[in-house]
Write an enzyme that holds these catalytic residues in place. Structure first.
Site, PDB file in Angstrom:
ATOM      1  N   LEU A   1      75.415   9.358 -10.560  1.00  0.00           N
ATOM      2  CA  LEU A   1      75.376  10.169  -9.345  1.00  0.00           C
ATOM      3  C   LEU A   1      76.702  10.895  -9.169  1.00  0.00           C
ATOM      4  CD1 LEU A   1      72.931  10.104  -7.272  1.00  0.00           C
ATOM      5  CD2 LEU A   1      72.951   8.226  -8.857  1.00  0.00           C
TER       6      LEU A   1
ATOM      7  N   TYR B   1      88.363  13.904  -6.108  1.00  0.00           N
ATOM      8  CA  TYR B   1      87.006  13.331  -6.221  1.00  0.00           C
ATOM      9  C   TYR B   1      86.175  14.158  -7.203  1.00  0.00           C
ATOM     10  CZ  TYR B   1      82.398  11.799  -4.489  1.00  0.00           C
ATOM     11  OH  TYR B   1      81.126  11.307  -4.376  1.00  0.00           O
TER      12      TYR B   1
ATOM     13  N   THR C   1      73.656  17.143  -3.048  1.00  0.00           N
ATOM     14  CA  THR C   1      74.342  17.919  -2.028  1.00  0.00           C
ATOM     15  C   THR C   1      74.815  16.954  -0.926  1.00  0.00           C
ATOM     16  OG1 THR C   1      74.108  19.899  -0.688  1.00  0.00           O
ATOM     17  CG2 THR C   1      72.246  18.398  -0.682  1.00  0.00           C
TER      18      THR C   1
HETATM   19  O1  GFB Z   1      81.358  16.582   5.493  1.00  0.00           O
HETATM   20  P1  GFB Z   1      82.786  16.965   5.307  1.00  0.00           P
HETATM   21  O2  GFB Z   1      83.801  15.974   5.715  1.00  0.00           O
HETATM   22  O3  GFB Z   1      83.107  17.322   3.807  1.00  0.00           O
HETATM   23  O4  GFB Z   1      83.070  18.304   6.145  1.00  0.00           O
HETATM   24  P2  GFB Z   1      82.811  18.559   2.809  1.00  0.00           P
HETATM   25  C1  GFB Z   1      82.218  19.415   6.122  1.00  0.00           C
HETATM   26  C2  GFB Z   1      82.690  20.454   7.115  1.00  0.00           C
HETATM   27  O5  GFB Z   1      82.483  19.972   8.434  1.00  0.00           O
HETATM   28  C3  GFB Z   1      84.165  20.845   7.017  1.00  0.00           C
HETATM   29  C4  GFB Z   1      83.659  20.182   9.205  1.00  0.00           C
HETATM   30  O6  GFB Z   1      84.291  22.216   7.237  1.00  0.00           O
HETATM   31  C5  GFB Z   1      84.779  20.062   8.181  1.00  0.00           C
HETATM   32  O7  GFB Z   1      85.986  20.632   8.679  1.00  0.00           O
HETATM   33  N1  GFB Z   1      83.709  19.205  10.302  1.00  0.00           N
HETATM   34  C6  GFB Z   1      83.584  19.526  11.623  1.00  0.00           C
HETATM   35  C7  GFB Z   1      83.922  17.887  10.217  1.00  0.00           C
HETATM   36  N2  GFB Z   1      83.762  18.435  12.382  1.00  0.00           N
HETATM   37  C8  GFB Z   1      83.955  17.390  11.526  1.00  0.00           C
HETATM   38  C9  GFB Z   1      84.187  16.005  11.735  1.00  0.00           C
HETATM   39  O8  GFB Z   1      84.258  15.499  12.860  1.00  0.00           O
HETATM   40  N3  GFB Z   1      84.320  15.235  10.613  1.00  0.00           N
HETATM   41  C10 GFB Z   1      84.237  15.769   9.352  1.00  0.00           C
HETATM   42  N4  GFB Z   1      84.355  14.943   8.295  1.00  0.00           N
HETATM   43  N5  GFB Z   1      84.068  17.086   9.139  1.00  0.00           N
HETATM   44  C11 GFB Z   1      82.790  16.700   1.090  1.00  0.00           C
HETATM   45  C12 GFB Z   1      83.773  16.212   0.063  1.00  0.00           C
HETATM   46  O9  GFB Z   1      83.222  17.921   1.442  1.00  0.00           O
HETATM   47  O10 GFB Z   1      81.488  16.837   0.544  1.00  0.00           O
HETATM   48  C13 GFB Z   1      83.305  15.015  -0.595  1.00  0.00           C
HETATM   49  O11 GFB Z   1      85.030  16.027   0.699  1.00  0.00           O
HETATM   50  C14 GFB Z   1      81.856  15.106  -1.026  1.00  0.00           C
HETATM   51  O12 GFB Z   1      84.114  14.762  -1.693  1.00  0.00           O
HETATM   52  C15 GFB Z   1      80.969  15.682   0.053  1.00  0.00           C
HETATM   53  O13 GFB Z   1      81.760  15.869  -2.180  1.00  0.00           O
HETATM   54  C16 GFB Z   1      79.558  15.925  -0.416  1.00  0.00           C
HETATM   55  O14 GFB Z   1      81.378  18.953   2.819  1.00  0.00           O
HETATM   56  O15 GFB Z   1      83.768  19.661   3.058  1.00  0.00           O
END
Ligand code: GFB
Length: 329
Positions: free
Chosen positions: A120, A151, A179
């Site tokens: 995965l 990562y 995704t």
């Molecule tokens: O889901 P997320 O943390 O990771 O953040 P990625 C996605 C988007 O949501 C970013 C926004 O633009 C964040 O700034 N966001 C808004 C938030 N509010 C929040 C909040 O309260 N918490 C978080 N966490 N985000 C991940 C990778 O990227 O995708 C991993 O870092 C993995 O490695 C995963 O591959 C599938 O989608 O940006």
């Protein structure tokens, strides 16, 4: 049915899980536990081991466990995972832990030998700027998104390990690139979680405490695609049976939503009526990450839940019914 891959390798599809000993590495995580739930409807023996008994980062321990347990099939869902903040602030853990886990499990699966391994990965393996929707062929065609490059590099190595062991030793090791995922078993810790569980929790807490705003990181413009983890589990079991090729396979819905729209949808589901407050000091990360799922759908798999349905179900069953996301074990 027997066929030939793009590299000329003999394929054996469908692969039969019946009667097989199937090791789910990472069975307590969101992805691993969904794969275990899905495998319960297959006629196979499911093998799991808690991390306190087997640290997958330790090569000799993994080799010993694999040679003792002799699985026929491995689903490699064990990983150090987290959201954008955890990824960008704990680079060593995300790179080292994932490299060790993948190397140990894949190499010992080759030694055992295991008949089929499904690795995965993640769609963050693709370049930050690439044509959308993203095809599997885009891998390594440009620079990575800096917030999760550690990562991503580890996951790219896992994909390449599967490809290398297939090329050199003829191992039937495949990889799937999910995704952004959500669903039961998600992490609701606001420092390390992904956006969807974080916003569910923050909206719920804002509503119950009578707050009039919901903090959303970044500017709300990034586009993301969200897949329910039980749909992912169904897809990877499908791939285990039907796919044998070095090319990774994207697993997604092919539908995207902005972070602002996601926040609005979550507020609607939770019943929070306040304002969205965007925190521009937090990173946006990659601007857009929509998968091209035609390789998977051409094989005959179709994702089933809509995001609105899956979110309602997750809020009700996985969040409210489970101590509002607070892990008890
Ligand atoms: O889901 P997320 O943390 O990771 O953040 P990625 C996605 C988007 O949501 C970013 C926004 O633009 C964040 O700034 N966001 C808004 C938030 N509010 C929040 C909040 O309260 N918490 C978080 N966490 N985000 C991940 C990778 O990227 O995708 C991993 O870092 C993995 O490695 C995963 O591959 C599938 O989608 O940006």
């Amino acid at each position: 049915m027997t066929g030939t891959s793009e590299t000329g390798q003999a394929l054996e599809t469908p692969f039969d899980l019946a009667g097989k000993r199937v090791f789910v590495a990472g069975h307590t995580g969101m992805v691993g536990s969904a794969i275990v739930r899905r495998l319960m409807s297959e006629d196979c023996e499911i093998l799991t081991v808690p991390s306190r008994e087997l640290d997958l980062r330790r090569q000799a321990d993994v080799e010993n466990w694999m040679s003792e347990m002799r699985p026929n099939v491995v689903f490699l869902a064990a990983a150090r995972v987290g959201g954008i903040l955890a990824n960008s602030t704990r680079p060593a853990e995300f790179l080292f832990d994932n490299l060790m886990i993948e190397s140990n499990v894949i190499h010992s699966a080759y030694q055992s030998p295991v008949d089929k391994l499904v690795f995965l990965g993640s769609t963050c393996i693709y370049p930050k700027m690439t044509s959308q929707p993203i095809r599997e062929e885009s891998l390594l065609s440009g620079p990575l998104e800096p917030t999760n490059q550690w990562y991503a590099l580890a996951k790219i190595s896992g994909i390449k390990l599967c490809e290398a062991y297939r090329l050199q030793y003829g191992c039937d090791f495949i990889s799937a690139q999910p995704t952004n995922l959500y669903g039961p078993g998600d992490n609701y810790d606001l420092q390390s979680s992904h956006v969807l569980p974080a916003l569910l929790r923050k909206a719920h807490e804002a509503k119950t405490s009578g707050r009039d705003f919901l903090e959303v990181w970044g500017d709300g413009s990034p586009l993301r695609e969200f897949l329910h983890v039980d749909d992912l589990a169904d897809a990877v079991v499908f791939l285990a049976k039907r796919y044998s090729d070095p090319m990774p396979v994207n697993v997604g819905t092919g539908k995207e939503i902005s972070i602002r729209q996601l926040a609005e949808l979550i507020c609607d589901i939770v019943g929070f009526e306040g304002e969205l407050a965007f925190d521009a000091s937090k990173p946006n990360g990659t601007p857009r990450k929509l998968t091209d799922t035609s390789r998977l759908t051409a094989l005959g798999w179709a994702e089933c839940r809509s995001l609105a349905y899956g979110l309602r179900e997750t809020y009700r069953d996985a969040f409210l019914e489970n101590s509002c996301g607070v892990r008890t074990s």
